[in-house]
Design a protein around this motif. Sequence first.
Motif, PDB file in Angstrom:
ATOM      1  N   GLY A  50       0.814  -1.206   0.000  1.00  0.00           N
ATOM      2  CA  GLY A  50       0.000   0.000   0.000  1.00  0.00           C
ATOM      3  C   GLY A  50       0.846   1.254   0.000  1.00  0.00           C
ATOM      4  N   ASP A  54      -1.663   6.316   3.338  1.00  0.00           N
ATOM      5  CA  ASP A  54      -3.045   5.849   3.318  1.00  0.00           C
ATOM      6  C   ASP A  54      -3.424   5.307   4.695  1.00  0.00           C
ATOM      7  OD1 ASP A  54      -5.490   4.884   1.701  1.00  0.00           O
ATOM      8  OD2 ASP A  54      -4.792   3.062   2.731  1.00  0.00           O
ATOM      9  N   ARG A  55      -4.559   5.751   5.218  1.00  0.00           N
ATOM     10  CA  ARG A  55      -4.966   5.378   6.576  1.00  0.00           C
ATOM     11  C   ARG A  55      -5.100   3.862   6.716  1.00  0.00           C
ATOM     12  NH1 ARG A  55      -7.638   9.355  10.014  1.00  0.00           N
ATOM     13  NH2 ARG A  55      -8.598   7.540  10.983  1.00  0.00           N
ATOM     14  N   ASP A  56      -5.703   3.225   5.716  1.00  0.00           N
ATOM     15  CA  ASP A  56      -5.910   1.771   5.819  1.00  0.00           C
ATOM     16  C   ASP A  56      -4.579   1.033   5.891  1.00  0.00           C
ATOM     17  OD1 ASP A  56      -8.642   2.055   5.765  1.00  0.00           O
ATOM     18  OD2 ASP A  56      -8.824   1.722   3.603  1.00  0.00           O
TER      19      ASP A  56
END
Length: 221
Positions: A50, A54-56
Amino acid sequence: MHFVIMGCGRVGSTMASQLDSRGHSVAVIDQNPEAFRRLSSGFQGRKVKGVGFDRDALEQAGIDEAYAFAAVSSGDNSNILAARVARETFGVEHVVARIYDARRADVYERLGIPTVATVRETAEQMMRRVLPGVITREAEDPSGAVALVQPDVSEAWVGTSVAVLEERLQVRVAWLSRASSAIVPTASTILQEHDRLHVAVPTDRLPAVQRALSRPPVKEA
């Protein structure tokens, strides 16, 4: 302790492998899953595919429990954005970003985001080894008012005490490297041949301090 590293290039994979080998919990984030091959064969940490801001992806990497976050991808903008998200959104106290553009590094240092300006630091280290009289900055406080430097010191200072050097130059000797060891000096410590000084100096006095150290000390009347 848990560490989250964005970027699994040579720097990120080396950091992750070393932290893992020391028994720490580590998570590495990279957009390219092939990059995880750079990790040591015995790596036990998490591998998260990722984007590091990105928060996720950050949550999968355990950012909520992270003691520190290091952004060491190949992009300045991505590193700074990820560092800001880690600090401002998730409250990670220990954050550092690798920056190639030294001008940006200075700006972000003043905003309270510690950076490592790789091009500048490499250039300074190389210059120090080829050119006398060059002062190497090892660290700088976020306001830019004080720098920790390793100055080029004339052999004429050998035999001078740390107290005398500090008083005359209005600096503070943090430590000195002697042979393969480091010493926290006292006021009575005497400089020896081949000692390397690590000195805290107000940045506006850096040129004057280097000029003074590159010449024999002025004898008191």
